[in-house]
Design a protein around this motif. Structure first.
Motif, PDB file in Angstrom:
ATOM      1  N   LYS A 256       0.852  -1.193   0.000  1.00  0.00           N
ATOM      2  CA  LYS A 256       0.000   0.000   0.000  1.00  0.00           C
ATOM      3  C   LYS A 256       0.878   1.230   0.000  1.00  0.00           C
ATOM      4  O   LYS A 256       1.937   1.247   0.628  1.00  0.00           O
ATOM      5  CB  LYS A 256      -0.875  -0.032   1.258  1.00  0.00           C
ATOM      6  N   ARG A 257       0.401   2.243  -0.699  1.00  0.00           N
ATOM      7  CA  ARG A 257       1.089   3.519  -0.657  1.00  0.00           C
ATOM      8  C   ARG A 257       0.047   4.613  -0.770  1.00  0.00           C
ATOM      9  O   ARG A 257      -0.868   4.523  -1.586  1.00  0.00           O
ATOM     10  CB  ARG A 257       2.115   3.635  -1.770  1.00  0.00           C
ATOM     11  N   GLN A 258       0.204   5.650   0.036  1.00  0.00           N
ATOM     12  CA  GLN A 258      -0.786   6.723   0.028  1.00  0.00           C
ATOM     13  C   GLN A 258      -0.183   8.017  -0.448  1.00  0.00           C
ATOM     14  O   GLN A 258       0.959   8.353  -0.152  1.00  0.00           O
ATOM     15  CB  GLN A 258      -1.361   6.901   1.441  1.00  0.00           C
TER      16      GLN A 258
ATOM     17  N   THR B 223      -4.748   6.367  -2.977  1.00  0.00           N
ATOM     18  CA  THR B 223      -4.083   5.229  -2.348  1.00  0.00           C
ATOM     19  C   THR B 223      -3.945   4.153  -3.403  1.00  0.00           C
ATOM     20  O   THR B 223      -4.907   3.875  -4.134  1.00  0.00           O
ATOM     21  CB  THR B 223      -4.917   4.681  -1.178  1.00  0.00           C
TER      22      THR B 223
ATOM     23  N   GLN C 254      -7.359   3.999  -5.420  1.00  0.00           N
ATOM     24  CA  GLN C 254      -8.508   4.544  -4.708  1.00  0.00           C
ATOM     25  C   GLN C 254      -8.377   6.060  -4.657  1.00  0.00           C
ATOM     26  O   GLN C 254      -7.329   6.580  -4.268  1.00  0.00           O
ATOM     27  CB  GLN C 254      -8.586   3.957  -3.294  1.00  0.00           C
TER      28      GLN C 254
END
Lengths: 114, 112
Positions: free
Chosen positions: A56-58, A63, A76
């Motif tokens: 995961k990376r935001q 995201t 997202q």
């Protein structure tokens, strides 16, 4: 006129809702993944990337999720805005024999409904 | 800062003609890329460069050549234009894998 994305899958989202755009990739050895957007009549714009050693990376309102088990990537977008309307592409990058190979998906059109 | 600048924006070529698509970046990025985008499709990488003097083939290099004599410039050469090369061409620059890139505004090429 704009010829990009004439027959693409389309995701319609109400303004303010969250959007999820999905992408299946082909190579389990891919090292790196990118999402970019392309507005009508414009060049692509980098959004966010993720390395294969991450899940995961935001970023800002975005995201990216990586599921290596099923070779699936998702983007997202929180609180979708009219300016988010564009075609979204994912890309996988694989390093083979010192050379990078880039494979881009065909794209998903995001329509934001007022 | 102009970012990545491509010229020309539009061009019509006859079959067999040659031309150079220009790409210049003022961001001091080592990595530069040339892509083509056919109607309704995603990008395909033609050539890329990880620094001055270094170039490498991408997914669809046939019919094209590149050079990288300076950090700023990465021209794409078509020697014998063919209708299959009708496309929109995008140049991009970046700091490398993991840092994202900046794209130019594109060159729309038609070969007739």
């Amino acid at each position: 006129g704009e010829s990009v994305g004439l027959h693409l899958p389309t995701l319609s989202v109400q303004e303010g809702d969250n959007s999820i755009i999905n992408c299946a990739y082909s190579n389990s050895a891919s090292d790196y993944f990118i999402w970019y957007k392309q507005e009508s009549g414009k060049g692509p714009q980098f959004i966010i990337d993720i390395r294969s050693n991450m899940d995961k990376r935001q970023g800002q309102r975005v995201t990216v999720l990586l599921n290596k088990t099923v070779k699936h990537l998702s983007l997202q977008i929180a609180a979708t805005q009219p300016g988010d309307s564009a075609v979204y592409f994912c890309a996988e990058i694989t390093k083979t024999s010192g050379t990078y190979k880039y494979i881009f998906g065909t794209g998903t059109r995001l329509k934001v409904l007022a | 800062n102009a970012g990545v600048t491509q010229t020309p924006k539009f061009r019509i070529l006859k079959i067999g003609q040659s031309m150079t698509l220009q790409c210049t970046q003022d961001m001091n990025h080592n990595y530069m890329y040339w892509y083509r985008q056919d109607p309704g499709m995603g990008l395909k990488l033609i050539y890329y460069s990880v620094g001055a003097g270094i170039t490498d083939k991408g997914e669809v290099p046939n019919g094209y050549n590149v050079s990288r004599s300076t950090t700023e410039d990465f021209p794409l050469r078509l020697e014998l234009a063919a209708p299959s090369q009708t496309s929109v061409y995008f140049c991009a620059g970046g700091k490398g894998v993991g840092h994202g890139y900046t794209f130019g505004s594109g060159t729309r090429l038609t070969v007739v």
